[in-house]
Scaffold this active site. Structure first.
Site, PDB file in Angstrom:
ATOM      1  N   CYS A   1       0.838  -1.200   0.000  1.00  0.00           N
ATOM      2  CA  CYS A   1       0.000   0.000   0.000  1.00  0.00           C
ATOM      3  C   CYS A   1       0.876   1.254   0.000  1.00  0.00           C
ATOM      4  CB  CYS A   1      -0.996  -0.050   1.145  1.00  0.00           C
ATOM      5  SG  CYS A   1      -2.451   0.947   0.799  1.00  0.00           S
TER       6      CYS A   1
ATOM      7  N   HIS B   1      -3.576  -4.979   0.310  1.00  0.00           N
ATOM      8  CA  HIS B   1      -2.991  -5.562   1.530  1.00  0.00           C
ATOM      9  C   HIS B   1      -3.081  -7.085   1.460  1.00  0.00           C
ATOM     10  CE1 HIS B   1      -2.558  -1.902   4.053  1.00  0.00           C
ATOM     11  NE2 HIS B   1      -3.519  -1.442   3.278  1.00  0.00           N
TER      12      HIS B   1
ATOM     13  N   GLU C   1      -1.740  -9.192   3.251  1.00  0.00           N
ATOM     14  CA  GLU C   1      -1.706  -9.827   4.581  1.00  0.00           C
ATOM     15  C   GLU C   1      -3.092 -10.191   5.109  1.00  0.00           C
ATOM     16  OE1 GLU C   1      -0.976  -6.693   3.910  1.00  0.00           O
ATOM     17  OE2 GLU C   1      -1.422  -5.302   5.556  1.00  0.00           O
TER      18      GLU C   1
HETATM   19  N1  GLN Z   1      -1.850   6.766   2.963  1.00  0.00           N
HETATM   20  C1  GLN Z   1      -1.968   6.033   1.748  1.00  0.00           C
HETATM   21  C2  GLN Z   1      -3.317   6.230   1.089  1.00  0.00           C
HETATM   22  O1  GLN Z   1      -4.228   6.691   1.715  1.00  0.00           O
HETATM   23  C3  GLN Z   1      -1.696   4.564   1.972  1.00  0.00           C
HETATM   24  C4  GLN Z   1      -2.705   3.874   2.821  1.00  0.00           C
HETATM   25  C5  GLN Z   1      -2.251   2.535   3.306  1.00  0.00           C
HETATM   26  O2  GLN Z   1      -1.070   2.228   3.271  1.00  0.00           O
HETATM   27  N2  GLN Z   1      -3.156   1.725   3.796  1.00  0.00           N
HETATM   28  O3  GLN Z   1      -3.501   5.924  -0.055  1.00  0.00           O
END
Ligand code: GLN
Length: 555
Positions: free
Chosen positions: A386, A525, A527
């Site tokens: 992410c 994600h 995970e």
């Molecule tokens: N802050 C980033 C976004 O809002 C990444 C978010 C995250 O890593 N879950 O896109």
């Protein structure tokens, strides 16, 4: 008395004495052994807080926000539920007081109560029961975990609702498990049962007599302690289940089976089911106990002193270790420690892999970018998740493509090279919660890429939780310099995105660097979907690469 609308049996899990005694793991492990008996099991978490969901809570307060396929931001216990069972959690498996009150108050505003005085009993409790029945539909067993500790004011409506369910459906269809803590007092050299007695008394005061007491303790529980709890808490001694601290949470299903928990539940609930088949749990526990070889992964993040906020991530890395028969040691590095005149080589050297997990806010981002640069230039296996993908894009744009001020507009709205940005339709949205890309999205993999070989599949589905996206307007030069876009979301939302230089239209989901032993980053994600019995391919591959790196470097 309301007829039981499903054939489901209900098991309620409450907690006493102290918080954080592992009610979630207890519920999940109980579900695991019942599932191992061939039963269809689901779980439901009821949280007494007034937030509608934990999405807006600080990870310091709440730990990880777990995301379901249907995009619900939920309590991290739902992650335990998925990891211990084959069930897939959804929005309806997580209920907070905030949601219950919101529903009831909206109904009241719409005049649906026909002038009645709206009250906690029956209106709130009825809504709680309705949610439980909805989640239970189609399952043999529904485990309901009530968050908080008995005695909390907030939890009372939930406890009242589950009390009523015993009255309505009978003891052969409902079971109460109460999880307590039995402290070991060094000076007396004894396990003390008094807190458990008090906690069970508190349950009785609100009309619930536990059927089974699960006792968390640091030391094995001698029979006389069980007998004492049995006597004072009015349950048979064999219904006192010891849950002694273990090296790994995955030992608990086996421990519960040894203690006879599943049999006690089946006896009470009149369930005829085969013996629990726990061979796969035994294999997992063996895997967890492997100590050599040990592979160290540098996890470069924020909130690093609160590992609860990376719960699923830590578990997924552990699963990757089990899959490769290596021990994974996590070395948490505070990203800010890599900033300024920090000696990054000294801090990062020695590990066999670098992972930059998800995150929000600018603190530590420059440190994370340095860690990514180090992984890229030193051929250290790298996994970005992410924010980790977003910053890998920034790093490559800055250091390989010469876009020196490249950034995400989350951190520098003025950047001339906004390689990570909001999609046009999101830019005007001020209500933060509404703009997240949440839940499962499909992703098409590029043939012959690392991603395609890891997944052995052309199309996958993974869960998201972010606002920003890689900005396709700037991706051309990065691709020219060797970056590969190996995963693309091509659905509805992608229509707003510019086409890639090769004409493909979509949002960038996975990037990788050929020529590097293992450099991959994903916008989703992974995970969230890793389970000990089905380690996630990305983590399996990452740990495999890290093990190979260690072998080559002997680090
Ligand atoms: N802050 C980033 C976004 O809002 C990444 C978010 C995250 O890593 N879950 O896109």
């Amino acid at each position: 008395m309301a007829p039981r609308p499903t054939h489901t049996k209900f098991i309620f899990v409450t907690g006493g004495v102290v918080s954080s005694i592992g009610k979630g793991i207890t519920a999940a492990s109980t579900a695991a052994i019942l599932e191992a008996r061939g039963l269809r099991v689901t779980l439901l978490k009821m949280d007494p807080y007034l937030n509608v969901d934990p999405g807006t809570m600080s990870p310091f307060q709440h730990g990880e926000v777990f995301v379901t396929d249907d995009g619900a931001e939920t309590d991290l216990d739902l992650g335990h539920y998925e990891r211990f069972t084959t069930a897939t959690m959804a929005r309806l498996n997580s209920v907070s007081s905030g949601q219950i009150y919101e529903t009831v108050i909206n109904r009241e505003r719409h005049g649906e109560y026909l002038g009645a005085t709206v009250q906690v009993i029956p209106h709130i409790t009825d809504e709680v029961k309705a949610r439980i029945l909805k989640a239970a539909e189609g399952f043999d067993i529904c485990l309901v975990e009530v968050g908080g500790t008995v005695g909390d004011i907030e939890g009372l409506p939930f406890l009242e609702a589950i009390r009523q369910m015993r009255l309505e459906y009978g003891a052969e269809n409902t079971a109460y498990i109460h999880v307590t803590y039995v402290p070991f007092i060094k000076t007396a050299d004894e396990l003390k049962t008094k807190p458990t007695q008090h906690s069970v008394n508190a349950m009785r005061e609100i009309g619930i007599q536990p059927d089974i007491i699960v006792c968390r303790s640091e030391k094995p529980m001698p029979p006389e302690v069980k007998r004492k709890i049995s006597l004072f808490c009015s349950i048979p001694p064999e219904n006192v289940i010891a849950a002694v601290d273990a090296q790994s949470v995955y030992e608990l299903p086996l421990a519960f089976k040894d203690e006879g928990l599943d049999q006690r539940l089946c006896d009470q609930l009149g369930i005829w089911a085969r013996e629990a088949r726990l061979a796969d749990w035994k294999r997992i526990v063996e895997g967890v106990k492997i100590v050599d070889p040990e592979v160290t992964i540098n996890v470069v993040g924020k909130y690093v002193d609160l590992k609860e906020s990376y719960k699923s991530l830590c578990e997924a890395l552990l699963h990757g270790g089990i899959a490769n028969r290596v021990r994974v040691r996590l070395h948490f590095i505070e990203a800010e420690d890599l900033e300024g005149d920090a000696d990054c080589d000294a801090i990062l050297y020695g590990a066999s892999g670098i992972l930059v997990p998800g995150g929000f806010g600018s603190r530590g981002t420059e440190g994370k970018i340095r860690a990514i640069e180090y992984a890229r230039t030193h051929n250290v296996p790298f996994l970005g998740i992410c924010l980790g993908l977003q910053l890998a894009t920034v790093e490559f744009a800055r250091n390989v493509c010469g876009m020196t001020d490249a950034n995400s507009t989350e951190f520098n709205p003025e950047s001339r090279h906004a390689v990570v940005d909001l999609l046009p339709e999101q830019r005007g949205v001020t209500d933060k919660g509404a703009t997240m890309r949440l839940g499962a999205f499909q992703c098409v993999l590029t043939p012959d890429s690392l991603a395609a070989s890891l997944y052995s599949s052309a199309e996958i589905s993974e869960r998201h939780r972010h606002r920003y996206e890689v900005n396709n307007e700037f991706i051309g030069p990065l691709i020219e310099k060797g970056l590969i876009v190996s995963g693309l979301y091509t659905g509805e939302r992608a229509k707003q995105a510019a086409a890639l230089p090769d004409g493909r239209k979509g949002l960038i989901e996975i990037i990788e660097l050929p020529g590097h032993p293992f450099f991959i980053a994903c916008q989703f994600h992974p995970e969230y979907k890793s389970r000990p019995r089905a380690p996630h391919p990305v983590f399996r591959g990452f740990i495999q690469a890290a093990a190979a790196f260690r072998q080559s470097r002997k680090v």
